[in-house]
Design an enzyme around this catalytic site. Structure first.
Site, PDB file in Angstrom:
ATOM      1  N   CYS A 218      28.713  12.073  77.268  1.00  0.00           N
ATOM      2  CA  CYS A 218      28.936  10.657  76.955  1.00  0.00           C
ATOM      3  C   CYS A 218      30.300  10.150  77.432  1.00  0.00           C
ATOM      4  CB  CYS A 218      28.778  10.409  75.461  1.00  0.00           C
ATOM      5  SG  CYS A 218      27.069  10.627  74.904  1.00  0.00           S
TER       6      CYS A 218
ATOM      7  N   HIS B 281      22.475  -6.325  79.229  1.00  0.00           N
ATOM      8  CA  HIS B 281      22.717  -5.901  80.604  1.00  0.00           C
ATOM      9  C   HIS B 281      24.201  -5.943  80.983  1.00  0.00           C
ATOM     10  CE1 HIS B 281      18.388  -6.521  80.751  1.00  0.00           C
ATOM     11  NE2 HIS B 281      18.387  -5.694  81.797  1.00  0.00           N
TER      12      HIS B 281
ATOM     13  N   GLU C  12      20.657   3.788  68.823  1.00  0.00           N
ATOM     14  CA  GLU C  12      20.623   4.169  70.236  1.00  0.00           C
ATOM     15  C   GLU C  12      19.222   4.595  70.653  1.00  0.00           C
ATOM     16  OE1 GLU C  12      23.468   7.200  71.158  1.00  0.00           O
ATOM     17  OE2 GLU C  12      25.055   6.185  70.057  1.00  0.00           O
TER      18      GLU C  12
END
Length: 125
Positions: free
Chosen positions: A30, A75, A114
């Site tokens: 990550c 986005h 998530e």
């Protein structure tokens, strides 16, 4: 003895954000730029308005969320957003809370997921 207040909830999904968690060791996956499709649940609690039959109109929640959150996150590269330079799920939940709380009376929680396995709920300071 108090009676529990009914609650309302609204959810939204914002898609395909990229991020990297800057406080991790370089060998952690990550720590590299990666993407998620997050879901957000906004929780409210309050008395049912007897004239309308609800705590709050879901349309109002959607409008506040879309104007103040969705348009900023959808986005996007989350690290570029002010106050999200280290965009952990916990920081995202708190950031959302801080942006919508002034306009949503009775806000009790913001949950950011998530995916089906990982989520964080922020309930205010």
């Amino acid at each position: 003895r108090s009676t529990p207040k009914p609650s309302s909830a609204a959810s939204d999904v914002y898609k395909r954000q990229a991020r990297k968690l800057i406080m991790l060791d370089a060998d952690h996956p990550c720590s590299q730029i990666h993407g998620h499709t997050f879901s957000v649940v906004v929780e409210l609690s309050g008395e049912i308005d007897s004239s309308k039959g609800w705590v709050i109109d879901f349309y109002e929640i959607d409008k506040i969320y879309k104007d103040q959150i969705h348009t900023l996150l959808d986005h996007k590269y989350l690290n570029d957003i002010e106050e999200l330079s280290n965009p952990t799920t916990e920081h995202i939940a708190k950031w959302i809370w801080n942006r919508i709380q002034p306009n949503l009376s009775g806000l009790t929680g913001v949950t950011v997921s998530e995916g089906p396995s990982y989520s964080c709920t922020y309930r205010g300071a």
